[in-house]
Design an enzyme around this catalytic site. Structure first.
Site, PDB file in Angstrom:
ATOM      1  N   HIS A  48      -7.336  -5.362  10.182  1.00  0.00           N
ATOM      2  CA  HIS A  48      -7.033  -5.001   8.793  1.00  0.00           C
ATOM      3  C   HIS A  48      -5.717  -5.608   8.339  1.00  0.00           C
ATOM      4  O   HIS A  48      -4.809  -5.843   9.130  1.00  0.00           O
ATOM      5  CB  HIS A  48      -7.097  -3.482   8.566  1.00  0.00           C
ATOM      6  CG  HIS A  48      -5.978  -2.682   9.141  1.00  0.00           C
ATOM      7  ND1 HIS A  48      -6.180  -1.558   9.909  1.00  0.00           N
ATOM      8  CD2 HIS A  48      -4.627  -2.817   9.048  1.00  0.00           C
ATOM      9  CE1 HIS A  48      -5.011  -1.046  10.252  1.00  0.00           C
ATOM     10  NE2 HIS A  48      -4.052  -1.790   9.750  1.00  0.00           N
ATOM     11  N   GLU A  59      -9.962  -2.467   5.496  1.00  0.00           N
ATOM     12  CA  GLU A  59     -10.590  -2.274   6.796  1.00  0.00           C
ATOM     13  C   GLU A  59     -11.821  -3.177   6.948  1.00  0.00           C
ATOM     14  O   GLU A  59     -12.330  -3.695   5.953  1.00  0.00           O
ATOM     15  CB  GLU A  59     -11.012  -0.803   6.941  1.00  0.00           C
ATOM     16  CG  GLU A  59      -9.872   0.205   6.788  1.00  0.00           C
ATOM     17  CD  GLU A  59      -8.894   0.204   7.954  1.00  0.00           C
ATOM     18  OE1 GLU A  59      -9.122  -0.538   8.933  1.00  0.00           O
ATOM     19  OE2 GLU A  59      -7.902   0.948   7.888  1.00  0.00           O
ATOM     20  N   ASP A  83       0.809  -1.214   0.000  1.00  0.00           N
ATOM     21  CA  ASP A  83       0.000   0.000   0.000  1.00  0.00           C
ATOM     22  C   ASP A  83       0.844   1.267   0.000  1.00  0.00           C
ATOM     23  O   ASP A  83       2.058   1.230   0.219  1.00  0.00           O
ATOM     24  CB  ASP A  83      -0.972  -0.001   1.198  1.00  0.00           C
ATOM     25  CG  ASP A  83      -0.329  -0.523   2.491  1.00  0.00           C
ATOM     26  OD1 ASP A  83       0.910  -0.529   2.574  1.00  0.00           O
ATOM     27  OD2 ASP A  83      -1.065  -0.907   3.403  1.00  0.00           O
ATOM     28  N   ASN A 133      -7.773  -3.752  14.313  1.00  0.00           N
ATOM     29  CA  ASN A 133      -9.161  -4.112  13.958  1.00  0.00           C
ATOM     30  C   ASN A 133      -9.194  -5.259  12.952  1.00  0.00           C
ATOM     31  O   ASN A 133     -10.226  -5.525  12.355  1.00  0.00           O
ATOM     32  CB  ASN A 133      -9.893  -2.879  13.404  1.00  0.00           C
ATOM     33  CG  ASN A 133      -9.211  -2.317  12.169  1.00  0.00           C
ATOM     34  OD1 ASN A 133      -8.225  -2.872  11.679  1.00  0.00           O
ATOM     35  ND2 ASN A 133      -9.724  -1.212  11.664  1.00  0.00           N
TER      36      ASN A 133
HETATM   37  C1  F6R Z   1       1.449  -1.743   6.280  1.00  0.00           C
HETATM   38  C2  F6R Z   1       0.055  -2.123   6.334  1.00  0.00           C
HETATM   39  C3  F6R Z   1      -0.730  -2.249   7.605  1.00  0.00           C
HETATM   40  C4  F6R Z   1       0.093  -2.711   8.802  1.00  0.00           C
HETATM   41  C5  F6R Z   1      -0.790  -2.826  10.056  1.00  0.00           C
HETATM   42  C6  F6R Z   1       0.000  -3.234  11.278  1.00  0.00           C
HETATM   43  O1  F6R Z   1       1.927  -1.708   4.937  1.00  0.00           O
HETATM   44  O2  F6R Z   1      -0.514  -2.317   5.308  1.00  0.00           O
HETATM   45  O3  F6R Z   1      -1.794  -3.132   7.392  1.00  0.00           O
HETATM   46  O4  F6R Z   1       0.684  -3.938   8.512  1.00  0.00           O
HETATM   47  O5  F6R Z   1      -1.425  -1.592  10.293  1.00  0.00           O
HETATM   48  O6  F6R Z   1       0.902  -2.206  11.572  1.00  0.00           O
HETATM   49  P1  F6R Z   1       1.978  -2.332  12.755  1.00  0.00           P
HETATM   50  O7  F6R Z   1       2.970  -3.347  12.320  1.00  0.00           O
HETATM   51  O8  F6R Z   1       2.576  -0.948  12.837  1.00  0.00           O
HETATM   52  O9  F6R Z   1       1.217  -2.719  13.974  1.00  0.00           O
END
Ligand code: F6R
Length: 248
Positions: free
Chosen positions: A138, A143, A67, A136
């Site tokens: 994701h 989401e 992303d 959550n």
């Molecule tokens: C990152 C992404 C997000 C993260 C997720 C967990 O490219 O797409 O889905 O993997 O928000 O983030 P952390 O590792 O910071 O808890």
């Protein structure tokens, strides 16, 4: 789904890096799907260390990231391009022309997403996709409520995700409101998936995502239906799961 229980964050990072390096050694011209966020940072550090020791060669590797924020240029230190460059690309011998992220500066969302889907198809799909897990449930920026059959698309970020990302920005108003992300269908089409999860604050969602019902309300729960998923989680993240989970 295989679950590995790591003692702590360092152990998690080493285990995850081992899986990625095995992929690169087995198939030097592989396509790695990569993630940003705080969890994979230690994994990237470990990969860089092994590269410096001469144990890993990224010269033929292609990468596609999950992303990118819409509206942030590559030079913005909060863009995911910048993150990848800082944490991995500038530190190993990867060919930068083979590192891909959605184009955050393309204002036409349909075009940005179409172009990115084409890139993923043109490189032959993803051999190993690295993921983190949102509080959550994701994955990428998919989401809760997202349809499982989506490919790369533009999303409006939820308030909770905006708040979670705030730590990377000066203030909440600087956090972009939209992002381009691989969809669940894109993620599920990777040959193999590796998801890294750390910390007690993820313990509830780990249990829900990997042991609860498969539902769009918890996007990561779809991973239960993929035939080659490895979860590497530390003790804290597994603390609400059965004691036996992830032990040999
Ligand atoms: C990152 C992404 C997000 C993260 C997720 C967990 O490219 O797409 O889905 O993997 O928000 O983030 P952390 O590792 O910071 O808890």
């Amino acid at each position: 789904m295989r679950i590995y229980r790591a003692k702590d964050y360092n152990d998690l990072s080493r285990k995850a890096a081992n899986i990625i390096s095995a992929q690169v050694i087995m198939k030097p011209n592989c396509v790695l799907g990569l993630a940003t966020g705080s969890t994979p940072i230690g994994t990237y550090q470990q990969l860089v260390e092994w590269y410096r020791k001469g144990d890993l060669d990224f010269s033929e590797v292609t990468t596609v990231n999950l992303d990118e924020y819409k509206g942030l240029p590559k030079e913005n230190d909060q863009s995911y391009y910048y993150f990848m460059n800082e944490n991995l690309f500038s530190k190993v011998n990867i060919d930068k022309s083979r590192t891909f992220l959605p184009d955050g500066m393309e204002p036409d969302s349909d075009k940005a997403c179409r172009d990115y889907n084409e890139i993923i198809h043109s490189v032959g799909g993803v051999d190993l996709q690295l993921l983190g897990l949102g509080h959550n449930g994701h994955i990428g920026f998919n989401e809760p409520g997202i349809a499982f059959e989506t490919e790369t698309h533009c999303v409006n970020l939820t308030e909770r995700t905006i708040k979670a990302n705030m730590r990377f920005f000066v203030s909440e108003s600087d956090v972009p409101r939209q992002a381009y992300t691989m969809g669940i269908k894109t993620i599920m089409s990777a040959h193999r998936i590796l998801i890294v999860v750390s910390g007690e604050d993820k313990a509830d969602i780990v249990k829900e995502a990997f042991f609860g019902p498969v539902t769009p309300a918890v996007p990561a729960s779809i991973l239960q239906l993929h035939n080659d998923v490895t979860v590497v989680a530390d003790e804290a993240a597994l603390s609400k799961c059965d004691e036996s989970v992830g032990r040999k």
